[in-house]
Design an enzyme around this catalytic site. Structure first.
Site, PDB file in Angstrom:
ATOM      1  N   ASP A  63      11.104  24.034  -1.006  1.00  0.00           N
ATOM      2  CA  ASP A  63      11.863  23.392  -2.089  1.00  0.00           C
ATOM      3  C   ASP A  63      13.351  23.236  -1.786  1.00  0.00           C
ATOM      4  O   ASP A  63      14.067  22.614  -2.562  1.00  0.00           O
ATOM      5  CB  ASP A  63      11.729  24.234  -3.369  1.00  0.00           C
ATOM      6  CG  ASP A  63      10.304  24.636  -3.611  1.00  0.00           C
ATOM      7  OD1 ASP A  63       9.448  23.734  -3.672  1.00  0.00           O
ATOM      8  OD2 ASP A  63      10.017  25.848  -3.702  1.00  0.00           O
ATOM      9  N   HIS A 116      -5.725  -7.110  13.466  1.00  0.00           N
ATOM     10  CA  HIS A 116      -4.475  -6.351  13.415  1.00  0.00           C
ATOM     11  C   HIS A 116      -4.141  -5.868  14.822  1.00  0.00           C
ATOM     12  O   HIS A 116      -5.024  -5.479  15.572  1.00  0.00           O
ATOM     13  CB  HIS A 116      -4.654  -5.161  12.459  1.00  0.00           C
ATOM     14  CG  HIS A 116      -3.368  -4.520  12.025  1.00  0.00           C
ATOM     15  ND1 HIS A 116      -2.298  -5.238  11.544  1.00  0.00           N
ATOM     16  CD2 HIS A 116      -2.972  -3.218  11.987  1.00  0.00           C
ATOM     17  CE1 HIS A 116      -1.308  -4.401  11.219  1.00  0.00           C
ATOM     18  NE2 HIS A 116      -1.692  -3.172  11.493  1.00  0.00           N
ATOM     19  N   LYS A 138       0.845  -1.212   0.000  1.00  0.00           N
ATOM     20  CA  LYS A 138       0.000   0.000   0.000  1.00  0.00           C
ATOM     21  C   LYS A 138       0.873   1.254   0.000  1.00  0.00           C
ATOM     22  O   LYS A 138       2.087   1.173   0.256  1.00  0.00           O
ATOM     23  CB  LYS A 138      -0.905  -0.014   1.229  1.00  0.00           C
ATOM     24  CG  LYS A 138      -0.168   0.006   2.567  1.00  0.00           C
ATOM     25  CD  LYS A 138      -1.109  -0.331   3.723  1.00  0.00           C
ATOM     26  CE  LYS A 138      -0.374  -0.310   5.055  1.00  0.00           C
ATOM     27  NZ  LYS A 138      -1.227  -0.834   6.144  1.00  0.00           N
ATOM     28  N   ARG A 162       1.200 -10.785   7.300  1.00  0.00           N
ATOM     29  CA  ARG A 162       1.075  -9.623   6.407  1.00  0.00           C
ATOM     30  C   ARG A 162       2.296  -8.728   6.621  1.00  0.00           C
ATOM     31  O   ARG A 162       2.398  -8.040   7.625  1.00  0.00           O
ATOM     32  CB  ARG A 162      -0.204  -8.847   6.728  1.00  0.00           C
ATOM     33  CG  ARG A 162      -1.470  -9.692   6.674  1.00  0.00           C
ATOM     34  CD  ARG A 162      -2.720  -8.844   6.934  1.00  0.00           C
ATOM     35  NE  ARG A 162      -2.666  -8.124   8.191  1.00  0.00           N
ATOM     36  CZ  ARG A 162      -3.109  -8.599   9.349  1.00  0.00           C
ATOM     37  NH1 ARG A 162      -3.656  -9.801   9.420  1.00  0.00           N
ATOM     38  NH2 ARG A 162      -3.009  -7.874  10.442  1.00  0.00           N
ATOM     39  N   ARG A 190     -10.039   0.203  15.157  1.00  0.00           N
ATOM     40  CA  ARG A 190     -10.025   0.893  13.856  1.00  0.00           C
ATOM     41  C   ARG A 190     -11.188   0.395  13.012  1.00  0.00           C
ATOM     42  O   ARG A 190     -12.204   1.066  12.912  1.00  0.00           O
ATOM     43  CB  ARG A 190      -8.670   0.655  13.189  1.00  0.00           C
ATOM     44  CG  ARG A 190      -8.461   1.462  11.936  1.00  0.00           C
ATOM     45  CD  ARG A 190      -7.021   1.415  11.467  1.00  0.00           C
ATOM     46  NE  ARG A 190      -6.599   0.101  10.988  1.00  0.00           N
ATOM     47  CZ  ARG A 190      -5.375  -0.149  10.518  1.00  0.00           C
ATOM     48  NH1 ARG A 190      -4.482   0.811  10.456  1.00  0.00           N
ATOM     49  NH2 ARG A 190      -5.049  -1.349  10.102  1.00  0.00           N
ATOM     50  N   TYR A 206      13.819  31.366   6.611  1.00  0.00           N
ATOM     51  CA  TYR A 206      12.602  32.116   6.924  1.00  0.00           C
ATOM     52  C   TYR A 206      12.550  32.427   8.402  1.00  0.00           C
ATOM     53  O   TYR A 206      12.983  31.616   9.233  1.00  0.00           O
ATOM     54  CB  TYR A 206      11.364  31.282   6.552  1.00  0.00           C
ATOM     55  CG  TYR A 206      11.059  31.281   5.069  1.00  0.00           C
ATOM     56  CD1 TYR A 206      10.800  32.469   4.383  1.00  0.00           C
ATOM     57  CD2 TYR A 206      11.009  30.083   4.358  1.00  0.00           C
ATOM     58  CE1 TYR A 206      10.510  32.466   3.027  1.00  0.00           C
ATOM     59  CE2 TYR A 206      10.716  30.061   3.008  1.00  0.00           C
ATOM     60  CZ  TYR A 206      10.472  31.255   2.342  1.00  0.00           C
ATOM     61  OH  TYR A 206      10.184  31.243   1.010  1.00  0.00           O
ATOM     62  N   CYS A 253      12.668  24.970   3.926  1.00  0.00           N
ATOM     63  CA  CYS A 253      11.744  25.661   3.014  1.00  0.00           C
ATOM     64  C   CYS A 253      10.966  24.621   2.209  1.00  0.00           C
ATOM     65  O   CYS A 253      11.179  23.423   2.336  1.00  0.00           O
ATOM     66  CB  CYS A 253      12.509  26.564   2.050  1.00  0.00           C
ATOM     67  SG  CYS A 253      13.762  27.598   2.820  1.00  0.00           S
TER      68      CYS A 253
HETATM   69  C1  LIG Z   1      -0.504  -1.823   6.793  1.00  0.00           C
HETATM   70  C2  LIG Z   1      -1.050  -3.080   7.336  1.00  0.00           C
HETATM   71  C3  LIG Z   1      -0.212  -4.189   7.516  1.00  0.00           C
HETATM   72  C4  LIG Z   1       1.279  -4.132   7.342  1.00  0.00           C
HETATM   73  O1  LIG Z   1       1.842  -3.782   8.571  1.00  0.00           O
HETATM   74  P1  LIG Z   1       3.429  -3.654   8.748  1.00  0.00           P
HETATM   75  O2  LIG Z   1       3.600  -3.379  10.186  1.00  0.00           O
HETATM   76  O3  LIG Z   1       3.863  -2.543   7.870  1.00  0.00           O
HETATM   77  O4  LIG Z   1       3.996  -4.952   8.330  1.00  0.00           O
HETATM   78  C5  LIG Z   1      -0.784  -5.373   7.921  1.00  0.00           C
HETATM   79  N1  LIG Z   1      -2.110  -5.461   8.155  1.00  0.00           N
HETATM   80  C6  LIG Z   1      -2.927  -4.412   8.031  1.00  0.00           C
HETATM   81  C7  LIG Z   1      -4.372  -4.579   8.326  1.00  0.00           C
HETATM   82  C8  LIG Z   1      -2.432  -3.183   7.627  1.00  0.00           C
HETATM   83  O5  LIG Z   1      -3.253  -2.136   7.512  1.00  0.00           O
END
Ligand SMILES: *Cc1c(COP(=O)(O)O)cnc(C)c1O
Length: 402
Positions: free
Chosen positions: A311, A164, A36, A220, A135, A263, A309
């Site tokens: 850029d 998660h 992602k 994952r 979440r 700045y 800044c």
């Molecule tokens: C982004 C995400 C992951 C990956 O997590 P990492 O800690 O980057 O390995 C796994 N599961 C879900 C649901 C996520 O949103």
């Protein structure tokens, strides 16, 4: 490349990290590569290709657009979309054989108004459970029971059931243990439903590396594939960052003691000083909180002085250098090295926040890395490592006794 600012990404590092992770897990565990947010800033297509060459089984992205981008480039692996998509967009997902995350019966009811039956291919589903991150996902048995009848439909394949963790990267494992216990309880809901559920999974990078026994059917892996992981808590594998970031001095000048720069007159020279200007700024993702951190020039550290800044930014040079001299913001120059981990810690942000913040204006270049792999895990450490990890009980918590 028209501008002298570029991120260099080693596809072999990504591949090697994934192979190292694979070796640290039981051989039956499937690997899902999370690509992602443009592959955590490393390039989604390149990351997916590197992961595929490491033999991963699945890809994951956050959003439908990201999945479409992967398919459009010819990637054939199964792709899980981690965030529920709008029910009216499901035909698009079916067409490309995406796997969808589902978190409620309501979503299914809505979907069935437009697609009473998926004639072309199955609706491949992963049900998301909320075990404490708060979440997305199902929290109660009742919500699960409401969803189950929808999952029994003939055109639905329940390919996964997952959660998660909130604190997998923290030293204290109390909350993680609570989430695991909750998930094990929820797994029983899944089992007792009689649905054929192919993959139970809960571990992201930190959990998979610290507690391989949590891997279940699949892990994952996002952050760790790019070399981001809680190094102090993981002793079993060594991963390497895949991204470095470079630029070149576009102007070098001398500032007299007491003169200002930046700045809001944000810096005043403490002595006569050499100042270099670097063409990267907060619009590239080098945000203003980086003021005061170091970059590397001619193998030596040089601090960013004054406000960053949009850029450009200015650095205090150890000695005058020619314009065009390479500046390294992330990576190695000689014996010196600046890591994303080093930058992230004082900022109190995740390492991937820095890599994902690098904007589209920063050109990505891709290299195969032939550097010695002395720091990565030895090739002959295979399944034995996993067994050792299991029996050693290194971490004093109940997760080791699962
Ligand atoms: C982004 C995400 C992951 C990956 O997590 P990492 O800690 O980057 O390995 C796994 N599961 C879900 C649901 C996520 O949103």
């Amino acid at each position: 490349m028209l501008r002298d600012t570029w991120a260099e990404i080693s596809v072999s590092r990504i591949r090697e990290n994934m192979q190292t992770i694979r070796r640290s897990l039981h051989p039956s565990v499937k690997l899902m590569a999370v690509v992602k947010a443009n592959g955590y800033g490393h390039g989604d297509l390149e990351s997916a290709a590197a992961a595929e060459s490491a033999g991963v089984d699945y890809l994951a992205v956050a959003y439908l657009e990201e999945a479409l981008h992967l398919r459009a480039s010819g990637i054939q692996l199964p792709i899980l979309i981690l965030t529920p998509i709008k029910p009216e967009l499901v035909p698009m997902a079916l067409e490309h054989e995406f796997t969808l995350t589902v978190t409620s019966a309501k979503w299914f009811a809505e979907l069935r108004k437009s697609i009473p039956y998926a004639a072309s291919g199955k609706l491949r589903i992963h049900v998301k459970m909320d075990t404490g991150l708060g979440r997305i996902g199902i929290r109660t048995r009742q919500e699960w029971e409401e969803l189950v009848p929808w999952l029994r439909a003939e055109d639905v394949e329940v390919d996964g059931f997952y959660t998660h963790f909130a604190t997998a990267g923290q030293a204290d494992t109390d909350f993680l243990e609570q989430q695991v216990a909750r998930f094990l309880e929820m797994k029983e809901w899944g089992r007792s439903s009689g649905l054929a559920i192919s993959h139970y999974h809960c571990a992201g990078s930190a959990a998979a590396l610290r507690f391989p026994q949590l891997a279940m059917d699949m892990v994952r892996i996002g952050a760790a594939m790019y070399g981001f992981y809680p190094e102090k808590l993981v002793r079993s594998v060594k991963l390497e960052p895949a991204l470095s970031l470079h630029s070149r001095l576009i102007q070098v000048k001398k500032l007299a003691k007491g003169e200002y720069l930046g700045y809001d007159n944000s810096y005043q020279a403490e002595a006569d000083e050499w100042i270099g200007t670097v063409p990267i700024g907060y619009a590239d993702g080098w945000n203003q909180r980086m003021q005061g951190t170091d970059v590397l020039v001619e193998g030596r550290r040089a601090p960013i002085v004054g406000k960053i800044c949009m850029d450009q930014l200015m650095i205090r040079l150890p000695r005058p250098c020619p314009e065009g001299t390479q500046v390294t913001l992330i990576g190695r120059q000689g014996a010196e090295r600046i890591t994303i981990a080093e930058l992230a810690e004082p900022l109190g942000c995740a390492q991937q926040e820095i890599s994902t913040s690098l904007s589209a204006r920063v050109t990505r270049t891709y290299i195969e890395y032939e550097e010695t792999r002395a720091l990565t895990i030895a090739d002959n450490v295979t399944f034995g490592l996993w067994q050792e990890h299991f029996s050693s009980g290194r971490d004093e918590c109940s997760l080791c006794n699962l």
